[in-house]
Scaffold this active site. Structure first.
Site, short mmCIF file in Angstrom:
data_model
loop_
_atom_site.label_atom_id
_atom_site.label_comp_id
_atom_site.label_asym_id
_atom_site.label_seq_id
_atom_site.Cartn_x
_atom_site.Cartn_y
_atom_site.Cartn_z
N GLU A 1 0.88 -1.19 0.00
CA GLU A 1 0.00 0.00 0.00
C GLU A 1 0.91 1.23 0.00
OE1 GLU A 1 -2.78 0.14 3.37
OE2 GLU A 1 -2.54 2.31 3.39
N ARG B 1 0.75 10.26 0.77
CA ARG B 1 1.19 11.31 1.69
C ARG B 1 2.34 12.09 1.06
NH1 ARG B 1 1.13 8.01 7.44
NH2 ARG B 1 -0.84 6.98 6.99
N LYS C 1 -10.78 -0.90 7.24
CA LYS C 1 -9.49 -0.72 7.92
C LYS C 1 -9.78 -0.26 9.35
CE LYS C 1 -5.46 2.34 7.75
NZ LYS C 1 -4.41 2.90 6.90
C1 3PG Z 1 -1.07 3.85 8.04
O1 3PG Z 1 -0.81 4.69 7.22
O2 3PG Z 1 -1.95 3.03 7.85
C2 3PG Z 1 -0.32 3.85 9.32
O3 3PG Z 1 0.37 5.04 9.47
C3 3PG Z 1 0.64 2.74 9.45
O4 3PG Z 1 0.85 2.62 10.80
P1 3PG Z 1 2.24 2.13 11.40
O5 3PG Z 1 3.27 3.12 10.95
O6 3PG Z 1 2.06 2.14 12.89
O7 3PG Z 1 2.50 0.75 10.86
#
Ligand code: 3PG
Length: 219
Positions: free
Chosen positions: A41, A45, A129
């Site tokens: 994924e 950002r 999610k």
């Molecule tokens: C996301 O974008 O889904 C989260 O920021 C991922 O979370 P993590 O960095 O704690 O794995």
């Protein structure tokens, strides 16, 4: 035909990636695939996300590459045009959900309350999610959230690591998890694709071992 999201289920823990430069996309795709992970994924950002999806798909065509942090219908369309196979958003926004249905794009909206779950259900979504999983209460919260909504499945993301993923994946209503620890942005930036390959391998071995251990023991 398999559901498009089956490849996420098979992957078990989907790498969630924030990448600054699409020129790193081919090496990233190879490192993940060499480590045994064929899904990722790529979060919207950064402005590199769409080109990263394009290049990852060109480099490893069998990889299921999706778009994360999809915050607008325009970003969703940008992701589709780049060849994304699925989209994920941190929250539930009806305009994006409608657009994903209109474009036939598998989409996983984010939720962390019953109200959000019900809005997503009303729009026809069954895989959601759970974000930010650990900060929102982790396993305890997910079990409580799932209780009234038996037919839903979840992708917990946010604070998921190899230390807690087995607990989540033991729940029959958890399709897969997401985690940024597999391909950290700083490793991509310093060109440490060996680390990413190693983390991907750890995850694919972990998922393989977990599957063989608990295929008949889901809660
Ligand atoms: C996301 O974008 O889904 C989260 O920021 C991922 O979370 P993590 O960095 O704690 O794995």
């Amino acid at each position: 035909m398999n559901h498009p999201l089956d490849q996420l289920r098979q992957t078990g823990i989907v790498p969630v990636v924030r990448i600054e430069s699409a020129s790193d996309a081919p090496a990233l795709a190879k490192a993940l695939a060499d480590g045994g992970l064929l899904a990722a994924e790529i979060t919207f950002r950064t402005s590199a996300a769409a080109d990263t999806i394009r290049w990852m798909r060109r480099t490893v065509p069998e990889m299921f590459v999706g778009a994360g942090t999809v915050l607008t219908p325009e970003a969703l369309n940008e992701a589709i045009d780049a060849g994304a196979g699925f989209g994920v958003s941190p929250g539930f926004r009806p305009e994006i959900a409608c657009e994903s249905v209109r474009r036939g794009m598998p989409f996983i909206p984010g939720i962390m309350t019953p109200t959000e779950i019900e809005a997503a259900m009303a729009a026809g979504f069954e895989t959601l999610k759970f974000f930010p999983a650990e900060a929102a209460g982790g396993m305890k919260m997910l079990k409580a959230l799932h209780a009234p909504y038996g037919n839903l499945s979840f992708m917990p993301t946010g604070g998921v690591t190899l230390a807690n993923a087995a607990d989540y994946l033991a729940l029959h209503y958890v399709s897969c998890c997401g985690g940024s620890f597999i391909a950290p942005t700083d490793a991509i930036e310093r060109g440490d694709f060996a680390l990413i390959r190693q983390r991907a391998r750890e995850v694919s071995d972990f998922i393989g071992a977990l599957r063989s251990k608990m295929s008949d023991h889901k809660e």
